[in-house]
Design a protein around this motif. Structure first.
Motif, short mmCIF file in Angstrom:
data_model
loop_
_atom_site.label_atom_id
_atom_site.label_comp_id
_atom_site.label_asym_id
_atom_site.label_seq_id
_atom_site.Cartn_x
_atom_site.Cartn_y
_atom_site.Cartn_z
N PRO A 1 0.81 -1.24 0.00
CA PRO A 1 0.00 0.00 0.00
C PRO A 1 0.84 1.28 0.00
O PRO A 1 0.38 2.35 -0.43
CB PRO A 1 -0.82 -0.10 1.29
N ASP A 2 2.15 1.19 0.44
CA ASP A 2 3.02 2.39 0.46
C ASP A 2 3.19 2.98 -0.94
O ASP A 2 3.44 4.16 -1.12
CB ASP A 2 4.41 2.04 1.00
N PHE A 3 3.07 2.09 -1.98
CA PHE A 3 3.30 2.57 -3.35
C PHE A 3 1.99 2.83 -4.07
O PHE A 3 1.95 2.82 -5.30
CB PHE A 3 4.11 1.52 -4.14
N ASP A 4 0.94 3.06 -3.30
CA ASP A 4 -0.37 3.16 -3.94
C ASP A 4 -0.62 4.49 -4.64
O ASP A 4 -1.42 4.57 -5.54
CB ASP A 4 -1.48 2.87 -2.92
N MET B 1 4.76 5.77 -7.03
CA MET B 1 4.73 4.78 -8.11
C MET B 1 5.77 5.12 -9.17
O MET B 1 6.56 4.28 -9.60
CB MET B 1 3.32 4.78 -8.70
N HIS B 2 5.78 6.43 -9.61
CA HIS B 2 6.75 6.86 -10.63
C HIS B 2 8.17 6.69 -10.13
O HIS B 2 9.05 6.22 -10.84
CB HIS B 2 6.49 8.32 -11.05
N GLN B 3 8.36 7.08 -8.87
CA GLN B 3 9.69 6.96 -8.27
C GLN B 3 10.15 5.49 -8.29
O GLN B 3 11.29 5.19 -8.66
CB GLN B 3 9.58 7.44 -6.81
N LEU B 4 9.24 4.61 -7.97
CA LEU B 4 9.55 3.18 -7.91
C LEU B 4 9.95 2.66 -9.30
O LEU B 4 10.95 1.96 -9.46
CB LEU B 4 8.32 2.40 -7.40
N LEU B 5 9.16 3.05 -10.33
CA LEU B 5 9.46 2.58 -11.69
C LEU B 5 10.81 3.11 -12.16
O LEU B 5 11.55 2.42 -12.86
CB LEU B 5 8.34 2.98 -12.65
N ALA C 1 16.65 -2.83 -13.34
CA ALA C 1 16.22 -4.24 -13.27
C ALA C 1 15.03 -4.44 -14.21
O ALA C 1 13.88 -4.45 -13.78
CB ALA C 1 15.83 -4.59 -11.83
N PRO C 2 15.30 -4.55 -15.53
CA PRO C 2 14.20 -4.54 -16.52
C PRO C 2 13.18 -5.66 -16.30
O PRO C 2 11.99 -5.45 -16.49
CB PRO C 2 14.92 -4.70 -17.86
N LYS C 3 13.64 -6.83 -15.85
CA LYS C 3 12.69 -7.94 -15.70
C LYS C 3 11.72 -7.68 -14.55
O LYS C 3 10.54 -8.01 -14.62
CB LYS C 3 13.43 -9.27 -15.49
N GLN C 4 12.27 -7.09 -13.45
CA GLN C 4 11.39 -6.78 -12.31
C GLN C 4 10.36 -5.73 -12.73
O GLN C 4 9.20 -5.79 -12.36
CB GLN C 4 12.22 -6.28 -11.12
N SER D 1 11.82 -11.74 -5.79
CA SER D 1 12.76 -10.68 -5.38
C SER D 1 12.03 -9.35 -5.17
O SER D 1 12.41 -8.53 -4.34
CB SER D 1 13.92 -10.54 -6.37
N LEU D 2 10.93 -9.14 -5.92
CA LEU D 2 10.10 -7.94 -5.67
C LEU D 2 9.43 -8.04 -4.30
O LEU D 2 9.21 -7.04 -3.63
CB LEU D 2 9.02 -7.82 -6.76
N VAL D 3 9.10 -9.30 -3.91
CA VAL D 3 8.50 -9.51 -2.59
C VAL D 3 9.55 -9.21 -1.51
O VAL D 3 9.27 -8.57 -0.50
CB VAL D 3 7.98 -10.96 -2.44
N LYS D 4 10.80 -9.65 -1.77
CA LYS D 4 11.88 -9.39 -0.81
C LYS D 4 12.09 -7.89 -0.61
O LYS D 4 12.34 -7.42 0.48
CB LYS D 4 13.18 -10.03 -1.32
N LYS D 5 12.01 -7.12 -1.72
CA LYS D 5 12.20 -5.67 -1.64
C LYS D 5 10.97 -4.98 -1.02
O LYS D 5 10.89 -3.76 -0.96
CB LYS D 5 12.42 -5.09 -3.05
#
Length: 817
Positions: free
Chosen positions: A193-196, A201-205, A211-214, A250-254
């Protein structure tokens, strides 16, 4: 004031057992709950509470219960009433019914376990040698079963030693009850929810650029989320994005995505209801109205509709009305093979309101279905199942449909309760004040007789749906064909010509032979010997696919013999033929076409039926050879030819129902032909083409068959004019079986006079090294069924008291088929 409960134990006991409970337990317990109770010296069973009262047992002291296993009743009061009816009508124990009715996961049995108390203060000097050995073993492993303690100490009576350790507060003896059912969990993911909001969201992308696959996985997540509001599985996301699950992890780990688990249903149906409403033809509409009219006055309606007349659509319409009024509907079928085709049709109409219940399901799946029905959930509006589905915990049943009601597979043969699902379903419906519809193209004599005598309403539908013509039936005389040498293997030239023509047109063929295996008998031409099973009184059947001789009763098998076992002559031939031999012959005659066979040997697995049926529907198979599994209401569009390989082995069966049954089988299998615009063809090969039944099948004359058979039944005192109860005695000792059978027969003849037949050896008189003997009791209509059963029970009590007959088992079968 002391309190007691009567419980039903999952054991074949003639009566309920009483246990003591305290005041608190008495106020909490309700009939239908499960309790763990001690039984015998060291066993613990799961029992069902049947009654709570204050009367202590007369003969024994009531033991206290061990624990209560449920917060709410698992068995409804209607079920308890139904069980008690089945036990009394079919003359078996309530415990037998309990075992048949509940999925095994609910009936936990115990294994006594000894555990060391963690905080125990062990003074070795105070321990005796044997006690020390037990403590030493427990220090190495957390818990030991009582059976293992017996091995460690090498003695049987270990309870006093364990009790001493319990008194010293060193060990606990607990009955560990294993729960077998584990809900199936599935991993889902959602966005943290922090990235909602948009900024984060833009910052995250931007951060994920490296990491293109993630990033790809995350973008796919948004696409999926936009398309469907349903939770997203890791598996689905991996497939959609083409990214390995490790990258999603790995996205879950982050902590960008959060993984969570949910219990899911093994039985969920993802599709939507695709077909809206059914258009009934004029005749179907008329039948529909007549059924509703008939059910206003009577509880049961017999729906006699010829094959392919569209009975299923009428059922669906009736079920729809019942569901709309908020009730449940039960649809019972004789074979699992049928359920696969029907479920698809029902799910197209009703979406995920359909639940399925049958014996090929795993324990976990059965538990889930059971719980849904008990809670009366939205998923449990329509229940489709084979005969055992009548035991489910319905909350408010409104309608029971028994399709193909004439089928013998509705009768349970072994173990007890030997109930008939059609008759039991009518009683079940009455408990709920619900209505029952029995449907068939060839009703059983008993049901038709009830309809004629206004016990049931009768509705006929005698035109095929869409005015498709009934198949043309032709009889081939095998005697003449053999004389004229016009046979190739087991096929007459006429049959081969028709098969060729049908296959040329790209249509399919069904061939029916009611024997599995390659050939029933192997015979020596020199001395006439044929290999017999050492455990049963039958000859071994030859199976060519694994080159074995097998016994179909006990499973004994040996390799195919090169020479006669009696005289060493190499001249051995096979006599008779089964489905496997027809398959082999067809493959050599039509090598370019695909043949398959459907019998007990090829449909062992849970999905074996479905695979075969689907392959046939999708025309991957051109010719399907099968036993009576094929005759049930399967609906294939492209079948133009049905061949019955040999009508005679059906007719010449030593049973008073043989003629009725062969008529039903042949007409049902004929009904698989030509179910679309083109008229189908049926060929019946027989050595006796002028046999009355073969002639009646050829013109589809149910009324003629009914009249003839009824007359015979009347003359020879068989159902529907007389009820039957069959007693079968089995024992490994031949003379004991004879003596016991004579004893019971004499005792019964004293009461029932000339209505007792036997004792007589059945056609197969020895199975698995046990000798069988039958006694048949006929009960005239005016004689009370209850009193008759009471008299039999009394005779059986006296019989069981004779020590010489201890080893003789007696099986009572009410209304045998």
């Amino acid at each position: 004031m002391s309190h007691f409960i009567d419980v039903i134990l999952p054991l074949p006991l003639q009566k309920r057992f009483t246990y003591a409970i305290d005041e608190g337990e008495a106020s909490f317990l309700q009939p239908g709950m499960r309790v763990a109770v001690p039984f015998g010296k060291s066993k613990v069973y799961t029992a069902i509470v049947a009654k709570i009262h204050q009367t202590p047992p007369q003969v024994y002291e009531a033991k206290p219960i061990n624990q209560i296993l449920d917060k709410q009743p698992l068995v409804t009061t209607q079920q308890l009433a139904f069980w008690s009816w089945i036990a009394s009508y079919y003359m078996c124990a309530e415990g037998d019914v309990l075992k048949a009715a509940l999925p095994g996961a609910f009936l936990l049995e115990s294994e006594s376990v000894v555990q060391l108390i963690k905080s125990a203060n062990i003074e070795e000097a105070d321990l005796k040698d044997e006690e020390y050995l037990v403590i030493e073993a427990l220090q190495r492993q957390s818990s030991i079963k009582i059976q293992e303690v017996m091995k460690i100490l090498d003695k049987k009576s270990v309870l006093p030693i364990l009790n001493a350790l319990v008194e010293k507060d060193l060990v606990v003896l607990n009955q560990e009850i294993y729960e077998q059912y584990k809900p199936k969990k599935v991993a889902f993911i959602k966005l943290n929810p922090d990235f909602d909001n948009e900024a984060t969201m833009h910052q995250l992308l931007d951060e994920l650029e490296k990491a293109p696959k993630q990033k790809e996985a995350l973008l796919s997540y948004f696409t999926l989320k936009a398309k469907q509001p349903k939770p997203i599985k890791i598996k689905d996301l991996s497939e959609k994005s083409g990214v390995a699950t490790a990258i999603i992890k790995s996205l879950v780990k982050k902590e960008i995505l959060i993984e969570y688990q949910e219990k899911t249903d093994r039985l969920s149906y993802g599709g939507e209801a695709s077909e809206k409403g059914i258009k009934l033809s004029e005749l179907q509409q008329q039948a529909f109205s007549e059924i509703k009219e008939g059910l206003k006055e009577l509880e049961v309606c017999l729906f006699h509709g010829i094959t392919s007349s569209g009975k299923t659509e009428v059922y669906i319409k009736l079920i729809e009305e019942v569901i709309n009024s908020g009730k449940q509907a039960l649809y019972v079928l004789p074979e699992i093979a049928l359920t696969t085709q029907l479920i698809q049709r029902l799910r197209n109409y009703f979406g995920d309101k359909v639940l399925v219940y049958h014996s090929k399901y795993s324990i976990n799946e059965r538990v889930e279905v059971y719980r849904h029905i008990l809670e009366d959930s939205e998923k449990a509006r329509i229940i489709v199942g084979a005969r055992s589905s009548i035991f489910l915990p319905f909350a408010n049943l409104g309608l029971v449909v028994v399709d193909e009601e004439h089928e013998t597979s509705f009768k349970q043969f072994d173990p007890a309760p030997r109930y008939h699902a059609r008759d039991a379903a009518i009683v079940l419906a009455n408990l709920f004040k619900a209505k029952t519809i029995l449907g068939s193209a060839t009703p059983s004599l008993e049901s038709y007789f009830n309809a004629e005598h206004h016990k049931y309403a009768l509705v006929n539908l005698n035109r095929r749906y869409g005015d498709v013509l009934e198949p043309e039936i032709e009889i081939v005389d095998l005697k003449t064909k053999y004389k004229k040498k016009e046979m190739k293997g087991h096929f007459s030239d006429r049959m081969l010509q028709e098969i060729k023509e049908t296959l040329k047109l790209g249509e399919q063929v069904i061939l029916f032979q009611n024997r599995r295996g390659f050939s029933p008998v192997l015979e020596c031409n020199t001395c006439g010997h044929s290999p017999q099973c050492p455990n049963c009184d039958v000859s071994l059947t030859y199976h060519s696919h694994n080159n074995q001789l097998r016994c179909h009763y006990c499973g004994y098998h040996i390799a195919m013999q090169r020479k006669c076992m009696a005289c060493d002559s190499p001249e051995i031939t096979t006599k008779g033929f089964g489905t496997e031999q027809i398959e082999t012959e067809l493959k050599s005659i039509f090598p370019e076409y695909k043949t398959a066979r459907m019998d007990q040997d090829t449909t062992r697995g849970k999905y074996a039926y479905e695979k075969l049926i689907t392959a046939f529907e999708q025309q991957e198979i051109d010719i399907l050879i099968g036993t009576q599994m094929l005759t049930k209401g399967l609906d294939f569009r492209k079948i133009n030819l049905v061949g019955i390989m040999n009508a005679d082995n059906l007719l010449n069966f030593p049973d008073f129902r043989a003629h009725e049954r062969s008529f039903q089988l042949m007409l049902q299998v004929a009904g698989r032909a030509g179910r679309t615009k083109k008229r189908g063809k049926v060929l019946i090969q027989s050595y006796n083409p002028h046999h009355q039944i073969v002639q009646q099948v050829s013109i589809g004359d149910y009324a003629g068959m009914y009249k003839d058979q009824l007359e015979e039944r009347y003359n020879y005192k068989y159902p529907p004019f007389y009820r039957l109860i069959r007693l079968t005695l089995k024992c490994r000792d031949y003379s004991k079986t004879n003596d016991a059978a004579d004893w019971i027969a004499i005792a019964m003849k004293n009461v029932f006079k000339e209505y007792v037949l036997g004792p007589e050896f059945p056609p197969v008189a020895r199975i698995r090294n046990e000798y069988y003997k039958n006694i048949l009791l006929k009960i005239p209509q005016q004689q009370s069924l209850g009193k008759t059963k009471l008299a039999i029970s009394r005779i059986m009590e006296s019989f069981r008291a004779i020590s010489a007959f201890r080893s003789v088992k007696v099986v009572i079968n009410v209304d045998p088929v």
